[in-house]
Design an enzyme around this catalytic site. Structure first.
Site, PDB file in Angstrom:
ATOM      1  N   GLU A   1      -5.289  -8.584   0.538  1.00 36.74           N
ATOM      2  CA  GLU A   1      -5.975  -8.256   1.801  1.00 36.74           C
ATOM      3  C   GLU A   1      -7.452  -8.062   1.532  1.00 36.74           C
ATOM      4  O   GLU A   1      -7.834  -7.423   0.539  1.00 36.74           O
ATOM      5  CB  GLU A   1      -5.454  -6.954   2.432  1.00 36.74           C
TER       6      GLU A   1
ATOM      7  N   GLU B   1       0.791  -1.231   0.000  1.00 36.76           N
ATOM      8  CA  GLU B   1       0.000   0.000   0.000  1.00 36.76           C
ATOM      9  C   GLU B   1       0.829   1.289   0.000  1.00 36.76           C
ATOM     10  O   GLU B   1       0.732   2.104   0.935  1.00 36.76           O
ATOM     11  CB  GLU B   1      -0.966   0.001   1.189  1.00 36.76           C
TER      12      GLU B   1
END
Length: 442
Positions: free
Chosen positions: A352, A156
């Site tokens: 995720e 991320e």
């Protein structure tokens, strides 16, 4: 929650769970300091005033956690390697032990090489950090590459840029707004250099974990649509386009550090071919024109003066974190990526997906995961090449600026005794995996 049978996923589909080093390992005295240690030491930075000095004490209890993974029946475990720990004497020994234990349990190790815990003294605003990262990656790959096949470079970079460098709600706590863009570019450059370092070590299964979600205009008003397009560019395309197409969206490259020639040369590195593309998905974002006031969104305060405003998604259940539950957003995201990038999009892995709920009888988490797994299957039916799905997270953990107030785990952790207790969702996921592996009769 749907009561009909879960559809079967393709043979070889990879099922797993995820964690990150800073959020679970503890043993802070056995590694070097990170930017998160400095951040959590400042009063008011973490909502409950806590730190990750002990967290889940996974460093000392990893065998217990590997047993939980084996009992769950996952194919793979996505964890992260702590750069500050590797920089410390004997730090890689821990990951040697962890990888050996995973392999002995029949669980595939999938390390993420950077999950936000930058060593203190380094700075993503500095270009040299990308080169330092590649050197660290080579050290880890040389040590673990004989047992690790699947690698993740970064986790991320969009959130790490936005929350850590633009808004200041995460480490290192800077409030640079659009002056944070060099941090984005240098992380992407670090990714490309890491891919090259991994290839040099013999790695043949390399990806990245980028966070993405659909951006929904607040209305059909042109001002709302324009704001939504800008938000989508900032959080989705600015991080996917250079990786998958070798170019920034129009105008963005001009904002990156260095000359146009240097940025162009960097993009050749950034766009090193990937074996798969990791997507972290939680929810869509509804975006409209600026409203001229601060707004609270998903635990983050967005300042006034931005060229967009984040609005509530009405009519949807909310997690305990206040995030809307929108499973079909995952299907929309993946089919949209397929349409946008075509054959430039490699196979996708959901690295995720999860939610924060309290309690051991966490039926809301089961409903959330059930809905998202079905939405993922619909994307596969629509022709998206999806190869895996990882739940966030195995354990309740240190949830960054939220401290220990949010629980994403399939396993409950008592942060006083550190006792682990599988939740109802652990049993649900175990049964789902067993059902996927059962050979149909007839």
């Amino acid at each position: 929650m749907a009561t009909d049978a879960m559809p079967r996923f393709p043979d070889g589909f990879l099922w797993g769970v995820s964690t990150s080093a800073h959020q679970i390992e503890g043993a802070a005295g056995l590694r070097g300091p990170s930017v998160w240690d400095a951040f959590t030491a400042e009063p008011g930075r973490v909502k409950d005033g806590s730190t990750a000095a002990v967290a889940c004490d996974h460093y000392h209890r990893y065998r217990e956690d590997v047993a939980l993974l084996a009992g769950l029946g996952v194919d793979a475990y996505r964890f992260s390697v702590s750069w500050p720990r590797v920089d410390s004497p004997g730090g890689l020994d821990f990951y040697d032990r962890l990888v050996d234990a995973l392999c002995a349990a029949g669980v595939r190790p999938v390390p993420t090489l950077f999950h936000w815990d930058l060593p203190a003294g380094l700075d993503w605003l500095e270009r040299d950090t990308a080169s330092r990262f590649a050197e660290y990656v080579s050290v880890v790959a040389d040590r673990l590459g004989d047992r690790v096949g699947k690698w993740i470079t970064l986790n991320e970079p969009a959130e790490h840029t936005l929350l850590g460098h633009a808004l200041g709600t995460h480490a290192p706590g800077r409030t640079l707004l659009f002056d944070a863009l060099p941090a984005a570019h240098h992380q992407l450059l670090a990714h490309g250099l890491a891919v090259r370092a991994l290839r040099a070590s013999g790695a043949a299964d390399v990806g990245i974990a980028n966070s993405h979600g659909p951006t929904w205009p607040a209305s059909d008003d042109p001002a709302d649509r324009e704001a939504a397009d800008f938000y989508d560019l900032l959080l989705n395309r600015m991080f996917a386009d250079p990786l998958l197409t070798g170019r920034y969206p129009e105008g963005v490259g001009d904002l990156m550090p260095g000359s146009a020639e240097r940025v162009e040369a960097d993009l050749e590195v950034i766009s090193e071919p990937l074996d798969w593309y990791g997507v972290n998905y939680y929810a869509p974002t509804r975006v409209g024109a600026p409203q001229g006031a601060e707004i609270e969104s998903g635990g983050v305060t967005l300042p006034a003066g931005l060229p967009f405003s984040v609005r509530q998604i009405e009519g949807r259940p909310l997690t305990d974190f206040g995030w809307p539950v929108v499973p079909e957003g995952l299907t929309e995201l993946l089919t949209g990526f397929r349409d946008r990038y075509g054959d430039r999009l490699p196979p996708v892995v959901i690295t995720e997906n999860g939610c924060s709920y309290e309690g051991l009888d966490d039926r809301d988490r089961i409903a959330y995961l059930d809905g998202h797994v079905r939405a993922l299957h619909r994307a596969i039916e629509a022709g998206v090449d999806v190869r895996g799905y990882f739940v966030w997270s195995l354990l309740d953990n240190f949830e960054w600026a939220e401290g220990y107030a949010r629980r994403f785990g399939l396993v409950h952790v008592d942060f006083t005794t550190l006792a682990r207790t599988p939740k109802e969702s652990y049993g649900w996921f175990r049964d789902l995996l067993a059902g996927q592996r059962r050979v149909p009769v007839g």
